[in-house]
Write an enzyme that holds these catalytic residues in place. Sequence first.
Site, mmCIF file in Angstrom:
data_model
loop_
_atom_site.group_PDB
_atom_site.id
_atom_site.type_symbol
_atom_site.label_atom_id
_atom_site.label_comp_id
_atom_site.label_asym_id
_atom_site.label_seq_id
_atom_site.Cartn_x
_atom_site.Cartn_y
_atom_site.Cartn_z
ATOM 1 N N ASP A 43 0.525 -1.067 -0.360
ATOM 2 C CA ASP A 43 -0.098 0.349 0.057
ATOM 3 C C ASP A 43 0.492 1.095 0.084
ATOM 4 O O ASP A 43 0.100 2.522 -0.006
ATOM 5 C CB ASP A 43 -0.787 0.197 1.385
ATOM 6 C CG ASP A 43 -0.608 -0.012 2.522
ATOM 7 O OD1 ASP A 43 0.880 0.018 2.235
ATOM 8 O OD2 ASP A 43 -1.234 -0.435 3.447
ATOM 9 N N ASP A 82 -0.878 -6.164 0.086
ATOM 10 C CA ASP A 82 -0.882 -5.735 1.496
ATOM 11 C C ASP A 82 -3.374 -5.258 1.140
ATOM 12 O O ASP A 82 -3.374 -4.741 0.603
ATOM 13 C CB ASP A 82 -0.892 -4.171 1.316
ATOM 14 C CG ASP A 82 0.646 -4.481 2.401
ATOM 15 O OD1 ASP A 82 1.186 -4.757 2.814
ATOM 16 O OD2 ASP A 82 1.618 -2.894 2.146
ATOM 17 N N LYS A 112 -1.335 -9.201 2.840
ATOM 18 C CA LYS A 112 -0.535 -8.634 4.050
ATOM 19 C C LYS A 112 -1.556 -7.997 5.069
ATOM 20 O O LYS A 112 -1.697 -6.568 4.577
ATOM 21 C CB LYS A 112 0.851 -8.210 4.193
ATOM 22 C CG LYS A 112 1.623 -8.032 5.349
ATOM 23 C CD LYS A 112 3.255 -7.418 4.102
ATOM 24 C CE LYS A 112 3.554 -6.583 4.159
ATOM 25 N NZ LYS A 112 3.179 -5.888 4.720
ATOM 26 N N GLU A 114 -0.794 -5.455 9.168
ATOM 27 C CA GLU A 114 -0.279 -4.936 9.888
ATOM 28 C C GLU A 114 -0.524 -4.864 10.722
ATOM 29 O O GLU A 114 -1.883 -5.259 11.171
ATOM 30 C CB GLU A 114 -0.483 -3.402 9.379
ATOM 31 C CG GLU A 114 0.696 -3.388 8.343
ATOM 32 C CD GLU A 114 0.402 -1.579 8.527
ATOM 33 O OE1 GLU A 114 0.127 -0.845 8.936
ATOM 34 O OE2 GLU A 114 1.464 -1.052 7.298
ATOM 35 N N GLU A 181 9.794 -4.056 9.988
ATOM 36 C CA GLU A 181 10.324 -2.976 9.530
ATOM 37 C C GLU A 181 11.162 -2.305 10.544
ATOM 38 O O GLU A 181 10.250 -2.101 11.535
ATOM 39 C CB GLU A 181 8.859 -2.593 9.240
ATOM 40 C CG GLU A 181 9.253 -1.335 8.060
ATOM 41 C CD GLU A 181 8.193 -0.663 7.632
ATOM 42 O OE1 GLU A 181 8.665 0.826 6.900
ATOM 43 O OE2 GLU A 181 7.464 -1.416 7.288
#
Length: 263
Positions: A43, A82, A112, A114, A181
């Site tokens: 994204d 994402d 994916k 988060e 990250e």
Amino acid sequence: MKTINEFIQAKEEGRKITMISTYDYWSARICEEAGVDCILVGDSAGMVVQGLETTLPVTLDEMIYHAKAVRRGAPGTFVVVDMPFMSYQVSVEDAVKNAGRIMKETGANAVKLEGGEEIVHIVEKMVGAGIPVMGHLGLTPQSVHALGGYRVQGRTEEQQKKIIKDSKILEQAGVFAIVLEAVPSALAKEITEFVEIPTIGIGAGPYTDGQVLVFHDMMGFFDRSPKFVKRYLEGKKLFLDALKKFSSEVQEGKFPQKEHTYD
């Protein structure tokens, strides 16, 4: 095309995994020709392609659009997409439905998400529905405002404990890999040794099971790069020089010439 089992096997055998984040047909095609293991349709397209300040405005339809283009460019490469902000946080039902749209409409291999413990119930439902899920811990760009900006995560003991705990919780929930990250190298090393699934680092040092960079960053298309980016090419300069040469040749009557003209 790689499979999630091959990524796990790569970790067991100590083979590093390569992943590139990109958003269109031509760059995906180059990644496939180069033998990259995995393409992430991030994204981050909102910032890299659309010029936005954050990833938050990116929509599900936009992610599907980019993922379709990437799949056409890299039909033989494992593709992860994402899930954008608020496409999975509202409810489990919405999350599974939106992930299903991505898988069905783009031909992607995985999605994916988060987050850690707070999204475990969503991950479990997706995995149970047959949707492979990649996790993402550390600096999670969709939470940029809650984190107080784009800052390294895991520098305090409290943050470290949470990220380590979340990594194991995500593994138990069924994710096949985790992106780490902007975390300290020592923390990334500890997590990589702690979990049995692959870790993919971006700004997380050399000890993860693989590395990911944004195509446009590593190709040097921007004037400035984050500390963790190695510029493998000065792409902006090459493109700029070519465009200036085109302009001057057109103005001077040097282009087009006979070999560029139909009789």
